[in-house]
Motif scaffolding. Structure first.
Motif, PDB file in Angstrom:
ATOM      1  N   ILE A 162       0.835  -1.210   0.000  1.00  0.00           N
ATOM      2  CA  ILE A 162       0.000   0.000   0.000  1.00  0.00           C
ATOM      3  C   ILE A 162       0.864   1.253   0.000  1.00  0.00           C
ATOM      4  O   ILE A 162       0.633   2.192  -0.772  1.00  0.00           O
ATOM      5  CB  ILE A 162      -0.954  -0.007   1.206  1.00  0.00           C
ATOM      6  CG1 ILE A 162      -1.969  -1.151   1.077  1.00  0.00           C
ATOM      7  CG2 ILE A 162      -1.691   1.323   1.325  1.00  0.00           C
ATOM      8  CD1 ILE A 162      -2.861  -1.312   2.279  1.00  0.00           C
ATOM      9  N   ILE A 351      -4.002   5.232   5.961  1.00  0.00           N
ATOM     10  CA  ILE A 351      -4.434   3.935   5.432  1.00  0.00           C
ATOM     11  C   ILE A 351      -3.492   2.817   5.870  1.00  0.00           C
ATOM     12  O   ILE A 351      -3.929   1.757   6.338  1.00  0.00           O
ATOM     13  CB  ILE A 351      -4.537   3.996   3.897  1.00  0.00           C
ATOM     14  CG1 ILE A 351      -5.651   4.971   3.491  1.00  0.00           C
ATOM     15  CG2 ILE A 351      -4.807   2.612   3.312  1.00  0.00           C
ATOM     16  CD1 ILE A 351      -5.807   5.145   1.998  1.00  0.00           C
ATOM     17  N   GLN A 490      -6.242   0.662  -2.172  1.00  0.00           N
ATOM     18  CA  GLN A 490      -6.957   1.559  -1.272  1.00  0.00           C
ATOM     19  C   GLN A 490      -8.406   1.750  -1.681  1.00  0.00           C
ATOM     20  O   GLN A 490      -9.307   1.828  -0.824  1.00  0.00           O
ATOM     21  CB  GLN A 490      -6.240   2.909  -1.154  1.00  0.00           C
ATOM     22  CG  GLN A 490      -6.014   3.649  -2.448  1.00  0.00           C
ATOM     23  CD  GLN A 490      -4.700   3.312  -3.097  1.00  0.00           C
ATOM     24  OE1 GLN A 490      -4.193   2.207  -2.934  1.00  0.00           O
ATOM     25  NE2 GLN A 490      -4.144   4.248  -3.846  1.00  0.00           N
TER      26      GLN A 490
END
Length: 668
Positions: A162, A351, A490
């Motif tokens: 990510i 995140i 995401q």
């Protein structure tokens, strides 16, 4: 409240006058002066006390301050130090026997952490050495602050993926490597700040919005994306797409067939097969866990030796190259809290912080349950957050408790967090003395290690279990899965969370209602749809509301109750099937809360029913509901003594004696 219905009948006529019965649907109901228990309102409390109680239950459900009650000042300080530093709880009792177990497990997970650290750093588009830095400092900090005995700390694949993909959208790691590294460290700082803040403010319930179905779908999708990204290393492709979706990756693979290297493919298949075989052996025989734990390091050693001896780097096999020796250099001067990339690093930190925090706590609680001890979620948030904040200043990127390493740590017999310290010391020795040995390590083996590590994130049995239990959750899982592999990591996560929140809103705005019937031969009333033998009571419509009543669902409840009344009087063909309705009874045992809109709904419902000569009866309103109804009762007659009962059985028995003669119901 005094006993009500039935008292007057006991005063009139002889004793036999009390022995009258109602017959309905073959069920005989005795109405002999039933005893009616009063519905008691909760003790009065001030608004401040209510707020204090609600705040305590929201933020302090585990009541962490109870251990300080009645303790002297010195003892309180010691308990506070133990609470902040869990190592003070088990440290004084540590002994040589525990250390023997911890040193074995620590060395075992170090053999896995070293190759994984290098691999995951490359997955995040960071220099490989940063992965080793991240396996040195954070485990030391967690050993002091963490409450899990089994959690093995270090970089993880999902957070690495990510972070690398989000930062790469705006900054190229090859064209601007220094800026990319600065943004990675800054993102790590914000991830740690967010994690520690959740723990300090005791807001850990926020991560509960990531449901099990969401996590299973997300992890499986991310595992596939991570594996596909390794095709660059496994095939020897030089020019690879920077996008993360399934379609762009596969297009890049097949458009670059001219760059495929058969030497790289051969080596990759050999070591990937070896790693998968050792994993399979360890899964079939858990006592042989050390085989899969040591396989990555053995693969690195063998492949490095092969490349060095045969000069394979000259034949199309890419290698890591020279790595910097020495311990973590300070990086606080590289943190960027200003400029055009501030929004990017905050979003990336948020995140990655959420994902790594969820994974770390889930792993810690899983192994704590196996060993029957408790893991404090808020302590874990603060520990993981602080180690990431410190890590961002010592050349580390986002770390958490990894499932594969923690499983190895658990199986190796770890007793305390000292196993993390042993692993950290082993990594330190590697950083100081062994870095030149990794110069010829081929990237293809690192890719094989990543594929083997993430393949365990695809949990097919759990997905099948979700399909059997809840089809809506299965849809949420599929949305997370396909969102990750087709759009982006995401965005796939955001879609799944959005659908999960929609499910919660749907449950709030469309609460369950059920019609209750009498179980023959008892005074119990149950859902007539679930219990087929339950029968309706003539003149009564008994409904159970199974959710809080609030502004979001009062309109629906009004419409639903109206439809229940219509269904009561007429069958599907529109023919009358029973006599007139006299009482609508709401069973409120499952209504845990009510707001002003809910109170107004009950008032309006009572008035609407009275216009139809039907009475509203309330059964067993709970504390908060009863309290609010009591305050709103003036002038509304919501809590009339003869319309408020503790149980449905008492209500039916009491009200039946005052009913008009009923004509028999038609066959249902």
């Amino acid at each position: 409240m005094e006993p009500r219905a039935g008292d007057e009948s006991s005063k009139n006529g002889n004793g036999s006058a009390n022995l009258h019965h109602h017959h309905f649907m073959g069920v005989e109901m005795d109405t002999i002066a039933p005893r009616v228990h009063p519905v008691v309102a909760p003790p009065p409390r001030t608004t401040f006390k209510k707020f204090k109680c609600r705040l305590k239950e929201t933020l302090f459900p585990d009541d962490p301050l109870r251990q300080f009650k009645g303790q002297p000042c010195g003892r309180k300080l010691f308990l506070a130090a133990q609470y902040i530093f869990p190592i003070l709880q088990w440290g004084p009792h540590y002994n040589l026997g525990l250390f023997k177990s911890d040193i074995v497990s620590g060395l075992t997970i170090a053999s896995l952490a070293i190759p994984q650290g290098i691999s995951y750093a490359k997955l995040a588009n960071l220099p490989p050495i940063v992965g080793l830095y991240s396996s040195f400092v954070p485990p030391m900090i967690y050993a002091v602050l963490g409450s899990s005995r089994d959690l093995a700390v270090g970089p993880v694949s999902i957070a690495s993926l990510i972070m690398g993909s989000m930062l790469r959208q705006e900054v190229s790691p090859t064209k601007e490597p220094l800026l990319f590294l600065q943004l990675a460290f800054t993102s790590t700082f914000f991830a740690g700040l967010f994690q520690a803040s959740l723990g300090f403010l005791r807001l850990g319930f926020i991560i509960d919005f990531l449901s099990k179905a969401t996590l299973i779908g997300f992890m499986a999708g991310a595992a596939i994306i991570v594996s596909l990204q390794q095709l660059k290393s496994l095939l020897g492709i030089v020019h690879f797409t920077s996008q993360m979706g399934l379609i762009p990756v596969m297009a890049s693979v097949f458009h670059r067939t001219s760059e495929w290297s058969w030497q790289t493919i051969l080596m990759g298949c050999c070591f990937l097969g070896l790693l998968l075989l050792t994993r399979h052996v360890s899964m079939r025989k858990p006592k042989l866990f050390w085989i899969s734990a040591g396989a990555p390091l053995v693969s690195v050693i063998l492949s490095t030796f092969f490349v060095f001896v045969f000069k394979a780097q000259r034949h199309g096999i890419s290698v890591i190259g020279k790595l910097q020796e020495g311990l973590n250099p300070p990086s606080w001067n590289m943190l960027r809290f200003h400029g055009s990339y501030l929004g990017l690093v905050i979003k990336t930190g948020f995140i990655t912080g959420i994902i790594s925090l969820t994974e770390g706590i889930a792993v810690g609680r899983t192994f704590a349950a196996l060993k029957n001890y408790q893991v404090d979620g808020n302590k874990e948030m603060m520990a993981i957050g602080l180690m990431n904040m410190v890590g961002s200043s010592t050349s580390c990127y986002v770390t958490t408790g990894a499932f594969s390493r923690s499983a190895v740590n658990h199986n190796a017999g770890a007793k305390t967090a000292v196993s993390n310290i042993v692993m950290s010391v082993t990594v330190m020795v590697t950083l100081l003395f062994l870095m030149p040995l990794f110069q010829y390590t081929p990237n293809v083996v690192l890719g094989a290690i990543i594929v083997t590590a993430v393949i365990g994130l695809i949990d097919v049995p759990a997905a099948y279990g979700i399909w059997k239990i809840d089809k809506f959750d299965f849809v949420v899982m599929l949305c997370a899965f396909f969102g990750v592999i087709l759009i982006s990591v995401q965005n796939g996560l955001a879609i799944a969370v959005g659908i999960s929140l929609f499910k919660i809103l749907l449950q709030i705005t469309r609460p369950k209602t059920a019609m209750l019937g009498n179980v023959p031969g008892t005074d119990m009333y149950r859902n007539s749809h679930q219990y087929k033998e339950a029968v309706m009571v003539p003149g009564f419509l008994i409904l159970s509301i199974e959710a809080p009543i609030n502004f979001a669902n009062t309109t629906y409840l009004k419409d639903r109750i109206s439809r229940w009344m219509e269904d009561y009087d007429y069958d599907a063909e529109g023919a009358s099937k029973c006599s007139g309705l006299e009482f609508v009874m709401l069973e409120l045992s499952a209504v845990s809360a009510i707001d002003t809109s809910g109170v107004s709904f009950l008032v309006d419902l009572r008035l609407a029913l009275e216009q139809k000569n039907v009475q509203l009866v309330l059964v067993n309103p709970l504390g908060e509901v009863m309290e609010k109804l009591q305050k709103a009762n003036e002038g509304h007659n919501l809590l009339r003594q003869d319309r408020l009962y503790l149980s449905v059985g008492e209500a039916v028995a009491s009200l039946s004696s005052s009913m008009k003669p009923q004509r028999p119901m038609a066959d249902v």
